[in-house]
Design a protein around this motif. Structure first.
Motif, PDB file in Angstrom:
ATOM      1  N   PRO A 290     -50.030 110.867 -62.587  1.00 27.11           N
ATOM      2  CA  PRO A 290     -49.500 110.851 -60.967  1.00 27.11           C
ATOM      3  C   PRO A 290     -50.668 111.531 -60.040  1.00 27.11           C
ATOM      4  O   PRO A 290     -50.498 112.831 -60.534  1.00 27.11           O
ATOM      5  CB  PRO A 290     -48.189 111.012 -60.847  1.00 27.11           C
ATOM      6  CG  PRO A 290     -47.649 111.022 -62.411  1.00 27.11           C
ATOM      7  CD  PRO A 290     -48.811 111.283 -63.247  1.00 27.11           C
TER       8      PRO A 290
ATOM      9  N   ILE B 171     -46.602 109.005 -68.268  1.00 32.86           N
ATOM     10  CA  ILE B 171     -47.531 110.043 -67.261  1.00 32.86           C
ATOM     11  C   ILE B 171     -48.491 110.653 -67.925  1.00 32.86           C
ATOM     12  O   ILE B 171     -49.405 111.176 -67.257  1.00 32.86           O
ATOM     13  CB  ILE B 171     -46.526 110.821 -66.371  1.00 32.86           C
ATOM     14  CG1 ILE B 171     -45.627 111.837 -67.351  1.00 32.86           C
ATOM     15  CG2 ILE B 171     -45.705 110.122 -65.284  1.00 32.86           C
ATOM     16  CD1 ILE B 171     -44.929 112.665 -66.609  1.00 32.86           C
ATOM     17  N   GLY B 172     -48.363 110.871 -69.112  1.00 34.99           N
ATOM     18  CA  GLY B 172     -49.244 111.633 -70.001  1.00 34.99           C
ATOM     19  C   GLY B 172     -48.679 112.972 -70.713  1.00 34.99           C
ATOM     20  O   GLY B 172     -47.705 113.528 -69.848  1.00 34.99           O
ATOM     21  N   LEU B 173     -49.298 113.258 -71.776  1.00 33.40           N
ATOM     22  CA  LEU B 173     -48.799 114.548 -72.373  1.00 33.40           C
ATOM     23  C   LEU B 173     -49.464 115.854 -71.787  1.00 33.40           C
ATOM     24  O   LEU B 173     -50.612 115.624 -71.234  1.00 33.40           O
ATOM     25  CB  LEU B 173     -49.132 114.651 -73.786  1.00 33.40           C
ATOM     26  CG  LEU B 173     -48.449 113.411 -74.730  1.00 33.40           C
ATOM     27  CD1 LEU B 173     -48.905 113.401 -76.268  1.00 33.40           C
ATOM     28  CD2 LEU B 173     -46.857 113.336 -74.658  1.00 33.40           C
ATOM     29  N   TRP B 174     -48.508 116.720 -71.686  1.00 36.72           N
ATOM     30  CA  TRP B 174     -49.291 117.874 -70.788  1.00 36.72           C
ATOM     31  C   TRP B 174     -50.385 118.314 -71.815  1.00 36.72           C
ATOM     32  O   TRP B 174     -50.428 118.172 -72.914  1.00 36.72           O
ATOM     33  CB  TRP B 174     -48.194 119.198 -71.059  1.00 36.72           C
ATOM     34  CG  TRP B 174     -48.662 120.240 -70.517  1.00 36.72           C
ATOM     35  CD1 TRP B 174     -48.498 120.714 -69.336  1.00 36.72           C
ATOM     36  CD2 TRP B 174     -49.302 121.572 -71.193  1.00 36.72           C
ATOM     37  NE1 TRP B 174     -49.072 121.930 -69.122  1.00 36.72           N
ATOM     38  CE2 TRP B 174     -49.650 122.306 -70.150  1.00 36.72           C
ATOM     39  CE3 TRP B 174     -49.969 121.481 -72.345  1.00 36.72           C
ATOM     40  CZ2 TRP B 174     -50.314 123.639 -70.561  1.00 36.72           C
ATOM     41  CZ3 TRP B 174     -50.626 122.614 -72.600  1.00 36.72           C
ATOM     42  CH2 TRP B 174     -50.773 123.603 -71.616  1.00 36.72           C
TER      43      TRP B 174
ATOM     44  N   ASN C 161     -41.231 109.130 -67.912  1.00 34.31           N
ATOM     45  CA  ASN C 161     -41.514 110.545 -68.448  1.00 34.31           C
ATOM     46  C   ASN C 161     -42.811 110.753 -69.348  1.00 34.31           C
ATOM     47  O   ASN C 161     -43.189 111.736 -69.606  1.00 34.31           O
ATOM     48  CB  ASN C 161     -40.019 111.233 -69.045  1.00 34.31           C
ATOM     49  CG  ASN C 161     -39.224 111.773 -68.242  1.00 34.31           C
ATOM     50  OD1 ASN C 161     -38.313 112.565 -68.432  1.00 34.31           O
ATOM     51  ND2 ASN C 161     -39.500 111.399 -66.746  1.00 34.31           N
ATOM     52  N   VAL C 162     -42.907 109.790 -70.009  1.00 34.90           N
ATOM     53  CA  VAL C 162     -43.678 109.717 -71.321  1.00 34.90           C
ATOM     54  C   VAL C 162     -45.277 109.307 -70.961  1.00 34.90           C
ATOM     55  O   VAL C 162     -46.194 109.834 -70.998  1.00 34.90           O
ATOM     56  CB  VAL C 162     -43.265 109.256 -72.652  1.00 34.90           C
ATOM     57  CG1 VAL C 162     -44.191 109.405 -73.669  1.00 34.90           C
ATOM     58  CG2 VAL C 162     -41.884 109.938 -73.069  1.00 34.90           C
TER      59      VAL C 162
ATOM     60  N   ASN D 299     -40.198 115.830 -63.432  1.00 37.23           N
ATOM     61  CA  ASN D 299     -39.515 115.243 -64.737  1.00 37.23           C
ATOM     62  C   ASN D 299     -38.135 115.931 -64.152  1.00 37.23           C
ATOM     63  O   ASN D 299     -37.811 117.108 -63.977  1.00 37.23           O
ATOM     64  CB  ASN D 299     -40.123 115.830 -65.997  1.00 37.23           C
ATOM     65  CG  ASN D 299     -41.349 114.899 -66.408  1.00 37.23           C
ATOM     66  OD1 ASN D 299     -41.182 113.837 -66.785  1.00 37.23           O
ATOM     67  ND2 ASN D 299     -42.477 115.435 -65.823  1.00 37.23           N
TER      68      ASN D 299
ATOM     69  N   PHE E  29     -45.057 115.221 -58.730  1.00 43.99           N
ATOM     70  CA  PHE E  29     -44.211 114.530 -59.820  1.00 43.99           C
ATOM     71  C   PHE E  29     -43.482 115.654 -60.384  1.00 43.99           C
ATOM     72  O   PHE E  29     -43.786 116.668 -61.136  1.00 43.99           O
ATOM     73  CB  PHE E  29     -45.122 114.040 -60.612  1.00 43.99           C
ATOM     74  CG  PHE E  29     -44.301 112.762 -61.343  1.00 43.99           C
ATOM     75  CD1 PHE E  29     -44.535 111.522 -61.231  1.00 43.99           C
ATOM     76  CD2 PHE E  29     -43.354 113.252 -62.630  1.00 43.99           C
ATOM     77  CE1 PHE E  29     -43.776 110.660 -62.253  1.00 43.99           C
ATOM     78  CE2 PHE E  29     -42.800 112.419 -63.138  1.00 43.99           C
ATOM     79  CZ  PHE E  29     -42.829 111.067 -63.182  1.00 43.99           C
TER      80      PHE E  29
ATOM     81  N   LYS F 232     -52.263 116.716 -69.565  1.00 42.04           N
ATOM     82  CA  LYS F 232     -52.995 115.478 -68.937  1.00 42.04           C
ATOM     83  C   LYS F 232     -51.703 114.767 -67.837  1.00 42.04           C
ATOM     84  O   LYS F 232     -50.493 115.148 -68.291  1.00 42.04           O
ATOM     85  CB  LYS F 232     -53.427 114.455 -69.633  1.00 42.04           C
ATOM     86  CG  LYS F 232     -54.510 114.914 -70.451  1.00 42.04           C
ATOM     87  CD  LYS F 232     -54.939 113.772 -71.637  1.00 42.04           C
ATOM     88  CE  LYS F 232     -55.979 114.186 -72.375  1.00 42.04           C
ATOM     89  NZ  LYS F 232     -56.265 113.551 -73.546  1.00 42.04           N
ATOM     90  N   THR F 233     -52.035 114.440 -66.704  1.00 46.29           N
ATOM     91  CA  THR F 233     -51.096 113.877 -65.912  1.00 46.29           C
ATOM     92  C   THR F 233     -51.676 112.618 -64.995  1.00 46.29           C
ATOM     93  O   THR F 233     -52.688 112.787 -64.564  1.00 46.29           O
ATOM     94  CB  THR F 233     -50.767 114.809 -65.037  1.00 46.29           C
ATOM     95  OG1 THR F 233     -49.557 114.493 -64.202  1.00 46.29           O
ATOM     96  CG2 THR F 233     -51.475 115.533 -64.218  1.00 46.29           C
TER      97      THR F 233
END
Ligand SMILES: Cc1ncc(C[n+]2csc(CCOP(=O)(O)OP(=O)(O)O)c2C)c(N)n1
Ligand code: SF4
Ligand SMILES: [Mg+2]
Lengths: 320, 419
Positions: free
Chosen positions: A74, A66-69, A63-64, A80, A78, A71-72
């Motif tokens: 995948p 993958i990047g902080l909003w 969950n973490v 969460n 995707f 940024k992503t």
């Protein structure tokens, strides 16, 4: 869709002859720790499945990382999800894809793969009820447990997948109880496909996901994914430690397809205990096992041997 | 001899004498829901049974029915299904609703127009399976639009209206449609099941291939949903938007009720509240759910004795009809607020009466409010008792004095005498 390509993936291309697998779908720049086993697991699963996949991930490291909003990492759909809800939310998606396929025929909505990537906590503890439900219903999903053997997201607390003897922040003297054998529990659900993988065998991960993708119903794949901060070893050792888990027999590689158990070629010889590397070779590389008592070691060895006996007897029953 | 109405009713095949729960199932069928997920709990069970029957008999072609292993999974699978861009429906009661709590927040945060029928029951322990709205009212802050039904027909009608409001692209919020367990869920009444073509015309079209505008599962348009957001990100604004939308939904609820009346001929006030004999009333009772239906009879009987009393049926709890309540409180001298549910330690102990008091804060010259509670855990409330409740309000108006026997300002009516 612009995809990242690894420059030097000639070997993959040669080995697999698979254009999709040459691409990265879980992109570089994610915030996994150096040497993260989970990242290898997800990259290889996605190489096999390709981007016509939707991934559901309950609360976990993934969950973490993958990047902080906003940024992503995948490069595919995707979602969460709440901690206990990986398998159930995925069921909702796969059923809705069927409903969409009914309403919009010929558009291949039903061909989208619904994948879950959950940690061992999200699988063996809080999510086991939803997973068991999905398995009994035979929901059309591929459920993955990436197993780093503790709750890493929240700071290395024990899970029911933590092995005997391992220290975590809630088993400061080493865990007394044993690792829950979830692949066996899933096999007992008699779903069409159960498999174990190790991140030290990426081509095996690739093949098993390729196969899972073609099977209708509930597929369960359990990947051992070492974690440098959680297991307390240098980050460059991840693959080596996963390899040792296989060689010592700590982590047997196999698949159970329609009830038929098949050992991986690296695990099959280990049915003979004398072919297994000494357990201590694996344990001594990780500080989480430091200071483990002689007695604990014997108990852990017995626990591992028992799992092998179960596999051997299943193979034996199959042959006769 | 059969009256004309009865004749008309008997001749029309789509009119049925059915239970409240079946009305909910018929509403889901009329709404052409695409994915159902449910887990049985008394008194909701016959909703899931009826839907199973519909699906098994091929009466809901294309509809997927997921029989999950718990309510947490009900709501999680509804999230997955709705995100994928389908119309979804489920139903539950009391403990089942509590078990879903985590996912209820998830649904509103995802802005999914899921509609859920709730055959309300009292929370355990001790075990209780009878009408009590504490279950749905305790989910107050989950971000679900919340409504109550007073009649069997209203269950069917309200579910149709719910899809109209929730799936409006300016709203996109989920909704609870609550009705009293057993009192409505398990009793039978004649219900009009509307013609499919008319329902189709009334409802928004099913989501198209692209799904909802804000969220979709589509490999052609890969979307990340729900990753961690720092306090400096838009979390705060997302939350504010949910409230803002909820408030805006008032207007949509009113429009949906008006259009419903035009199309099907049944009136539900302005959608948020429905007045009964309020034109000349100087004393009134605000009440919700099935107790409101019976209260109409009590009002009639008390009126026959010459009292100008009226009733306000609260149809929506979220969004809360503040303006309407202020208007009523300015018009009458005494306003009783009857709760069938509890909010322990709140200003009045009753969830709705506490809200009413809050709504009237800073408004001058309003009615005296008497918070009241009755019928908890399905305790029977007779018409005579309801008449007594109305007379307490009338006496309050005449004497200007509060009744005795209040518990911290609230009248708990119909309790057993403990010696
Ligand atoms: C209902 C609920 N309880 C607890 C948590 C806190 N929590 C988030 S992730 C996590 C541990 C995850 O462990 P695991 O599934 O093994 O994944 P990992 O982080 O190890 O990759 C916990 C306890 C939560 N998010 N939701
Ligand atoms: S804590 Fe472990 S599992 Fe989590 S990102 Fe770091 S290495 Fe990977
Ligand atoms: Mg873990």
């Amino acid at each position: 869709m612009e995809n990242w390509r690894l420059n030097k993936m000639v070997t993959i291309k040669q080995a697999l002859d698979d254009e999709v697998a040459c691409n990265e779908w879980f992109l570089p720049g994610n915030s996994c720790c150096a040497g993260c086993g989970l990242e290898i697991a997800l990259r290889w699963a996605m190489k096999a499945l390709g981007p016509n996949t939707v991934l559901v991930t309950p609360a976990s490291c993934l969950n973490v990382v993958i990047g902080l909003w906003p940024k992503t990492a995948p490069n595919f759909p995707f979602t969460n999800m709440a901690f206990a809800a990986g398998a159930s939310a995925a069921t909702g998606i796969s059923e809705a894809l069927k409903a969409k396929a009914y309403r919009f025929p010929g558009k291949n909505w039903e061909k989208i793969t619904t994948l879950v990537f959950a940690g061992d906590g999200g699988t063996t503890d809080i999510g086991i009820q939803a997973l068991s439900g999905a398995a009994e219903r035979n929901s059309n999903i591929i459920y993955t447990c990436y197993d780093n053997e503790a709750y890493m997201n929240t700071g290395i607390q024990r899970s029911s997948s933590t092995p005997h003897g391992a220290k975590t922040t809630t088993t400061t003297l080493g865990k007394e109880r044993y690792k829950k054998n979830l692949p066996a529990i899933m096999a007992a659900h008699e779903i069409p496909y159960v498999a174990t993988c190790s991140i030290s065998e990426p081509l095996d991960i690739y093949k098993k996901y390729k196969k899972a993708k073609t099977i209708e119903g509930c597929k369960y794949i359990h990947i051992l994914a070492p974690c440098p901060p959680g297991w307390n070893y240098p980050s460059e050792d991840t693959v080596e430690i996963a390899r040792l888990a296989v060689k010592t027999g700590v982590w047997p590689l196999y698949e159970i397809e329609n009830g038929i158990l098949r050992m991986h070629k690296k695990s099959h010889p280990l049915l003979d205990p004398s072919k297994r590397k000494p357990l201590i070779d694996y344990l001594s590389r990780q500080k989480r096992f430091a200071g483990m008592s002689e007695q604990s070691l014997i108990e852990l060895q017995q626990n591992i041997d028992n799992d092998w006996k179960m596999l051997a007897s299943r193979l034996h029953a199959q042959e006769s | 001899m059969v009256s004309d109405i009865k004749k008309e009713f008997l001749q029309n095949k789509e009119n049925k004498i059915i239970k409240g729960n079946e009305a909910a199932a018929y509403a889901a069928k009329s709404s052409r829901v695409q994915v159902i997920s449910a887990y049985p709990i008394t008194p909701q069970t016959t909703v899931v049974e009826k839907l199973s029957e519909f699906v098994d008999q091929g009466l809901m072609p294309g509809t997927q029915y997921i029989k999950v292993e718990s309510e947490h999974s009900v709501m999680a699978s509804m999230v997955g299904a709705s995100m994928t861009g389908t119309r979804t429906f489920t139903a539950t009661s009391g403990q089942g609703l509590f078990y879903m709590n985590e996912m209820l927040h998830w649904v509103a945060g995802t802005r999914l127009p899921i509609v859920m029928a709730i055959a309300s029951r009292g929370p355990a322990p001790p075990w209780n399976i009878w009408a009590d709205f504490t279950d749905v009212l305790s989910q107050r802050d989950t971000g679900w639009i919340t409504s109550f039904c007073a009649t069997h027909q209203e269950i069917y009608d309200e579910i149709l209206m719910s899809y109209k409001v929730c799936e409006d692209h300016d709203i996109l919020l989920p909704k609870f449609v609550a009705y009293g367990g057993f009192i409505l869920s398990h009793t039978s009444k004649p219900i009009i099941i509307e013609e499919q073509a008319l329902v189709d015309e009334y409802l928004p079209p099913l989501p198209d291939e692209k799904g909802w505008p804000h969220i979709f599962i589509d490999p052609e348009r890969p979307m990340m949903f729900g990753n961690l957001i720092m306090p400096s990100g838009f979390y705060y604004e997302f939350r504010m938007k949910i409230h803002e939308t909820m408030m805006r939904a008032k207007e949509k609820i009113m429009i949906a009720a008006k259009q419903f009346e035009r199309m099907f001929g049944r009136n539900y006030g302005n959608g948020l509240i429905q007045n009964y004999k309020m034109d000349d009333a100087d004393v009134a009772m605000l009440i919700y759910g099935d107790l409101a239906f019976q209260m109409e009879e009590a009002v009639d009987q008390v009126r026959e004795e010459g009292y100008k009393i009226g009733m306000v049926k609260l149809r929506h709890f979220r969004p809360f009809p503040v303006e309407e309540i202020i208007e009523i409180a300015k018009k009458v001298q005494v306003l009783g607020v009857m709760d069938r549910g509890t909010a322990f330690g709140s200003p009045t102990g009753g969830p709705i009466s506490s809200e009413v008091k809050t709504a009237l804060h800073n408004t001058e010259k309003t009615a005296k409010i008497l918070p009241m509670i009755s019928g908890l855990g399905g305790r029977e409330v007779t018409i005579d008792q309801q008449k007594d409740q109305l007379k307490i309000l009338i006496k309050m108006n005449e004497t200007g004095e509060l009744p005795k026997d209040l518990l911290y300002g609230t009248l708990w009516h119909g309790k057993l005498e403990v010696k």
